[in-house]
Enzyme design. Structure first.
Site, PDB file in Angstrom:
ATOM      1  CG  HIS A  49      -0.279   0.111   2.537  1.00 32.16           C
ATOM      2  ND1 HIS A  49      -0.056  -0.959   3.370  1.00 32.16           N
ATOM      3  CD2 HIS A  49       0.243   1.183   3.180  1.00 32.16           C
ATOM      4  CE1 HIS A  49       0.547  -0.561   4.460  1.00 32.16           C
ATOM      5  NE2 HIS A  49       0.758   0.738   4.375  1.00 32.16           N
TER       6      HIS A  49
HETATM    7  P1  TYD Z   1      -2.116  -3.981   7.579  1.00 32.49           P
HETATM    8  O1  TYD Z   1      -2.281  -2.571   7.101  1.00 32.49           O
HETATM    9  O2  TYD Z   1      -2.784  -5.072   6.808  1.00 32.49           O
HETATM   10  O3  TYD Z   1      -0.584  -4.315   7.700  1.00 32.49           O
HETATM   11  P2  TYD Z   1       0.471  -4.343   6.484  1.00 32.49           P
HETATM   12  O4  TYD Z   1      -0.008  -3.347   5.478  1.00 32.49           O
HETATM   13  O5  TYD Z   1       1.765  -3.968   7.086  1.00 32.49           O
HETATM   14  O6  TYD Z   1       0.502  -5.717   5.925  1.00 32.49           O
HETATM   15  O7  TYD Z   1      -2.595  -4.026   9.086  1.00 32.49           O
HETATM   16  C1  TYD Z   1      -2.937  -5.219   9.739  1.00 32.49           C
HETATM   17  C2  TYD Z   1      -4.169  -4.973  10.591  1.00 32.49           C
HETATM   18  O8  TYD Z   1      -3.875  -4.080  11.658  1.00 32.49           O
HETATM   19  C3  TYD Z   1      -5.321  -4.386   9.814  1.00 32.49           C
HETATM   20  O9  TYD Z   1      -6.497  -5.038  10.259  1.00 32.49           O
HETATM   21  C4  TYD Z   1      -5.368  -2.942  10.243  1.00 32.49           C
HETATM   22  C5  TYD Z   1      -4.784  -2.979  11.632  1.00 32.49           C
HETATM   23  N1  TYD Z   1      -4.042  -1.771  12.021  1.00 32.49           N
HETATM   24  C6  TYD Z   1      -4.521  -0.981  13.030  1.00 32.49           C
HETATM   25  O10 TYD Z   1      -5.583  -1.239  13.621  1.00 32.49           O
HETATM   26  N2  TYD Z   1      -3.811   0.117  13.406  1.00 32.49           N
HETATM   27  C7  TYD Z   1      -2.649   0.444  12.810  1.00 32.49           C
HETATM   28  O11 TYD Z   1      -2.011   1.452  13.191  1.00 32.49           O
HETATM   29  C8  TYD Z   1      -2.162  -0.377  11.727  1.00 32.49           C
HETATM   30  C9  TYD Z   1      -0.883  -0.040  11.009  1.00 32.49           C
HETATM   31  C10 TYD Z   1      -2.890  -1.479  11.364  1.00 32.49           C
END
Ligand code: TYD
Length: 134
Positions: A49
């Site tokens: 992303h």
């Molecule tokens: P995600 O964005 O999928 O992680 P990455 O992009 O690094 O693979 O995030 C994983 C989960 O955590 C998703 O359900 C959103 C949640 N999340 C939060 O609640 N707060 C945060 O600050 C972040 C970064 C993620």
């Protein structure tokens, strides 16, 4: 693309090392959120992303991993394995994170609280946005 790897001062002595992070000093923004990843799996790639506005800084406080940063023109791989270094990731940069060591602990500082509407999760949409042809 300029890679902004910030070298933190490490206050090391015979007792060990200590790094201090201070907003608007060695961290180039106001810190509104801190999150961390651990128990990551070596073969699993994550991220995929970009953010419209959010600025972040990633620090591997234990172990190692690699970042792939893409500004729509250029893709750069950055290995992170030093707790005295922080990788600044500006807005509108696509990131993927991979090659996690088993012991990797990745801490991320962010200049805003979590906001799903700031995410760009579709790569084609990201490319259109950075090339201003949406
Ligand atoms: P995600 O964005 O999928 O992680 P990455 O992009 O690094 O693979 O995030 C994983 C989960 O955590 C998703 O359900 C959103 C949640 N999340 C939060 O609640 N707060 C945060 O600050 C972040 C970064 C993620």
């Amino acid at each position: 693309m300029d890679i902004k790897l910030i070298q933190f001062q490490s206050h090391g002595d015979e007792r060990g090392a200590l790094v201090s992070l201070e907003e608007s000093k060695n961290i180039p923004f106001e810190i509104k959120r801190v999150y961390y990843m651990f128990n990551t799996i070596q073969d699993v790639r994550r991220g995929f992303h970009a953010h419209q506005k959010l600025k972040q800084l990633a620090i591997v406080v234990k172990g190692s991993c690699r970042f792939m940063l893409d500004d729509g023109k250029e893709k750069i791989e950055v290995p992170l394995d030093n707790p005295s270094q922080g990788l600044f990731i500006d807005s509108l940069v696509w990131r993927e994170i991979f090659d996690f060591s088993d012991d990797c602990v990745l801490v991320v500082l962010a200049d805003e609280i979590y906001d799903e509407t700031d995410y760009i999760r579709n790569y084609d949409e990201f490319i259109k946005l950075v090339n201003n042809d949406s």
